[in-house]
Design a protein around this motif. Structure first.
Motif, mmCIF file in Angstrom:
data_model
loop_
_atom_site.group_PDB
_atom_site.id
_atom_site.type_symbol
_atom_site.label_atom_id
_atom_site.label_comp_id
_atom_site.label_asym_id
_atom_site.label_seq_id
_atom_site.Cartn_x
_atom_site.Cartn_y
_atom_site.Cartn_z
ATOM 1 N N GLN A 1 5.170 19.358 -4.155
ATOM 2 C CA GLN A 1 3.794 19.253 -4.675
ATOM 3 C C GLN A 1 3.483 17.815 -5.087
ATOM 4 O O GLN A 1 2.380 17.318 -4.873
ATOM 5 N N THR A 2 4.484 17.167 -5.679
ATOM 6 C CA THR A 2 4.274 15.803 -6.177
ATOM 7 C C THR A 2 4.099 14.823 -5.020
ATOM 8 O O THR A 2 3.267 13.908 -5.077
ATOM 9 N N ILE A 3 4.877 15.013 -3.964
ATOM 10 C CA ILE A 3 4.723 14.147 -2.777
ATOM 11 C C ILE A 3 3.297 14.252 -2.251
ATOM 12 O O ILE A 3 2.641 13.250 -1.952
ATOM 13 N N GLU A 4 2.817 15.493 -2.184
ATOM 14 C CA GLU A 4 1.464 15.745 -1.666
ATOM 15 C C GLU A 4 0.408 15.151 -2.604
ATOM 16 O O GLU A 4 -0.515 14.459 -2.164
ATOM 17 N N GLY B 1 0.803 -1.226 0.000
ATOM 18 C CA GLY B 1 0.000 0.000 0.000
ATOM 19 C C GLY B 1 0.832 1.269 0.000
ATOM 20 O O GLY B 1 0.309 2.364 -0.210
ATOM 21 N N ASP B 2 2.134 1.151 0.257
ATOM 22 C CA ASP B 2 3.003 2.332 0.233
ATOM 23 C C ASP B 2 3.216 2.820 -1.199
ATOM 24 O O ASP B 2 3.102 2.050 -2.158
ATOM 25 N N ILE B 3 3.537 4.102 -1.347
ATOM 26 C CA ILE B 3 3.854 4.699 -2.661
ATOM 27 C C ILE B 3 5.306 5.155 -2.586
ATOM 28 O O ILE B 3 5.634 6.081 -1.830
ATOM 29 N N TYR B 4 6.159 4.482 -3.359
ATOM 30 C CA TYR B 4 7.602 4.713 -3.278
ATOM 31 C C TYR B 4 8.068 5.523 -4.484
ATOM 32 O O TYR B 4 7.734 5.199 -5.623
ATOM 33 N N TRP B 5 8.847 6.584 -4.210
ATOM 34 C CA TRP B 5 9.332 7.433 -5.303
ATOM 35 C C TRP B 5 10.834 7.640 -5.207
ATOM 36 O O TRP B 5 11.327 8.252 -4.266
ATOM 37 N N ASP C 1 1.581 19.345 2.279
ATOM 38 C CA ASP C 1 1.214 18.282 3.207
ATOM 39 C C ASP C 1 2.173 17.105 3.027
ATOM 40 O O ASP C 1 2.120 16.398 2.028
ATOM 41 N N PHE C 2 3.052 16.926 4.004
ATOM 42 C CA PHE C 2 4.027 15.824 3.956
ATOM 43 C C PHE C 2 3.603 14.654 4.851
ATOM 44 O O PHE C 2 4.410 13.783 5.164
#
Length: 632
Positions: free
Chosen positions: A329-332, A283-287, A361-362
């Motif tokens: 912005q992309t993280i949010e 379920g995590d989103i890894y970048w 929002d982090f």
């Protein structure tokens, strides 16, 4: 699935076991994968003659483990989440099932164009999903991929195509990167005109759709070749030691080295390191913000995350476009949980001012990572405070193209950390520090050359077409050990801090650039007699490139001359290797045997002119004063 270490005590226990019984330890990790035939022996190795084999006679295909085995449980889960260069463009997603089908179609198109097991395919592409898809398609049919960062010049691209005799080049038409519109296909055409006779087909992906020159003798459109193919393609049976990919890296001599990684060991190590370093959960989103043209993109955008069944973000843009808030912005927007980037990017964004981080929002973030070079303390604190809210763990990872995966690092939230320390080795990795005579330095509070004395599964196997060079570069300086080329310190707790390169390689923004390579390029300017290139401390890049250049006759317009030299370097290697400073000199400090005394040049470049050491052995000591004065 890979077992993940959850406490520091568990790490110590697992590490101990991995060193006492490496074969048992790695067999246990390998058992979690799909093998078409199990291995006969876990490892055979000899560093003196450079012969390393992992999972001997094991048969498998890495894409079955990246794709097929996930279909039953996570077929509808997002595998790749693509963020375009233009923040207003819609995101593209591929579920594991969609990715599986896209890879199979592309694999069938490669076969239809004559690509067979063992053939080399060169990539020169922007960060679009098709790059990851076609890389996996190569692995599916046993072709060897060689990805070249799409910022290298036509000449550098041609060198890499010729060295590995690639049969096909896969590129895009153009590439939008930040505000730049880059004619990618035109660079490929220029490279092929430089005598790349092995290339039979150029497969062109329409990234932007702008008009371009098309040579119907060898050029083919991606959509015409791929879209009608079957979505089924059986995975080619590969030996664990068959070649998976070649990736070129700068050496301390002029010619780039084609680092070779193989199927089985690379698979086991990248999956194990990904899961443990980043503590990834379903379920995590890894970048990871790297480019697939570098090893970080291979191991920690494509293979590691997909082997682990993760959702991996691919980002086409740059951190400062349209402004310096783009990353945040992309993280949010994507609700990123794991963010892995380079100190260069962190320092550049830090220099732009805190206002860009404010108001974002982090709260989705769990883990921060750093890659490419040791992160300095100031950047570490800024990263943790501004992005991590003062509490998130930072995995400051140390590794190399040649190591295939992360070797020394904190495990996020598990390992105690100190800013700028890579901390402890991964299980199964046995580092040591040696003095200049190769004597191992025991105990703590010591500083020396960083070596590794036992193989790990993703270790370099050879340099393509030149095994002797691989032996000489990595295994001959300290016989019986892999020499990293880095100096390091081990503190009273046994934690490692990487100090930096000890050879003629400069780490610019996390990318290794050989000084000889830059010198060779500079020397192609008709008015250059000789040059010497060194690294010096740079606020943003970590290290900058400083070039001392001797020119023929009198240069009437020095600024124009410098501009021309920079243009030559851009043409021969690419903008990434352009010197930050060029000083025109009448001579270089040389010993009586004709060797350039680079230690002096490094000190001058760093502004440390009051501690140059003994210059009495120089053939021309008077040149030092001239260089010092000119540097001011």
């Amino acid at each position: 699935m890979t077992k993940v270490i959850k406490s520091f005590d568990e790490y110590k226990e697992v590490y101990q076991r991995s060193v006492e019984d490496p074969e048992g330890f790695w067999a246990e990790q390998a058992e979690t994968f799909t093998w078409q035939k199990k291995w006969d022996k876990v490892v055979e190795w000899d560093f003196h003659n450079l012969d390393v084999k992992w999972f001997v006679n094991g048969k498998m295909n890495i894409t079955e483990n990246c794709l097929d085995r996930h279909l039953a449980d996570r077929g509808d889960q997002t595998a790749i989440l693509w963020e375009a260069n233009d923040p207003k463009a819609p995101n593209k997603t591929y579920t594991y099932r969609q990715l599986y089908e896209a890879v199979n179609r592309t694999a069938n198109a490669l076969k239809a164009n004559g690509i067979q097991k063992g053939d080399r395919v060169c990539f020169y592409m922007p960060m679009v999903p098709e790059l990851a898809i076609a890389v996996l398609a190569c692995a599916r049919i046993g072709a060897v991929h060689s990805v070249v960062f799409a910022g290298f010049s036509a000449s550098a691209l041609a060198d890499r195509i010729k060295d590995s005799e690639c049969k096909m080049v896969i590129c895009s038409d153009f590439n939008d990167r930040g505000a730049k519109h880059i004619p990618v296909k035109a660079v490929v055409d220029e490279a092929i005109a430089l005598g790349c006779d092995s290339v039979k087909t150029v497969l062109v992906h329409q990234s932007t759709g702008d008009p371009l020159a098309f040579n119907s003798a060898i050029d083919k459109w991606w959509h015409e070749e791929v879209d009608h193919q079957s979505a089924e393609c059986p995975a080619e049976q590969m030996d664990a030691e068959d070649m998976l990919f070649i990736l070129y890296t700068s050496g301390s001599t002029g010619k780039p080295k084609g680092v070779v990684h193989t199927c089985g060991g690379y698979m086991v190590y990248t999956a194990y390191s990904f899961k443990n370093v980043f503590q990834y959960d379903d379920g995590d989103i890894y970048w990871c913000t790297a480019d697939i043209g570098w090893i970080t993109g291979h191991s920690y955008i494509v293979y590691g995350p997909l082997l682990a069944g993760a959702t991996t973000v691919m980002f086409e843009g740059v951190p400062t476009y349209p402004d310096a808030a783009r990353f945040w912005q992309t993280i949010e927007k994507l609700k990123v949980t794991h963010f892995y980037t380079a100190p260069t990017a962190i320092r550049a964004l830090m220099a732009m001012g805190d206002q860009y981080t404010e108001g974002h929002d982090f709260s989705s973030l769990k883990v921060l990572g750093s890659v490419g070079e040791p992160i300095n303390e100031e950047a570490w604190h800024w990263y943790q405070d501004k992005i991590g809210g003062g509490k998130l763990p930072i995995a400051d990872t140390w590794w190399q193209t040649e190591t295939g995966g992360i070797l020394i690092t904190p495990l996020a939230g598990v390992t105690p950390t100190i800013p700028s320390y890579a901390t402890f080795p991964m299980p199964g990795v046995q580092p040591c520090l040696v003095d200049t005579n190769g004597v191992e330095l025991e105990g703590d509070n010591v500083e020396g050359m960083l070596c590794i004395k036992y193989p790990w599964p993703s270790i370099i196997r050879t340099t393509y077409g030149d095994h002797e060079r691989c032996k000489q570069t990595y295994f001959s300086t300290f016989p019986g050990k892999y020499f990293t080329g880095d100096g390091a310190r081990r503190d009273h707790d046994g934690m490692y801090r990487i100090i930096g390169r000890v050879d003629d390689v400069i780490n610019v923004s996390g990318h290794r650039i050989g000084t000889a390579e830059v010198e060779n390029a500079i020397n192609q300017h008709p008015q250059v007699v000789e040059s010497a290139v060194v690294g010096y401390p740079h606020d943003i890049k970590g290290q900058g490139i400083y070039a001392y250049v001797i020119a023929t006759g009198v240069i009437s317009d020095e600024q124009q001359f410098i501009k021309e030299v920079l243009a030559v370097v851009t043409k021969v290697i690419g903008p990434i290797a352009k010197p930050d400073k060029i000083q025109v000199v009448t001579g270089l400090p040389k010993t009586r045997s004709g060797k350039i005394m680079r230690r002096i040049l490094r000190k001058v470049a760093a502004g440390e002119t009051d501690s140059l050491g003994d210059t009495s052995t120089l053939l021309n000591p008077e040149i030092v004063e001239e260089i010092k004065t000119g540097a001011k």
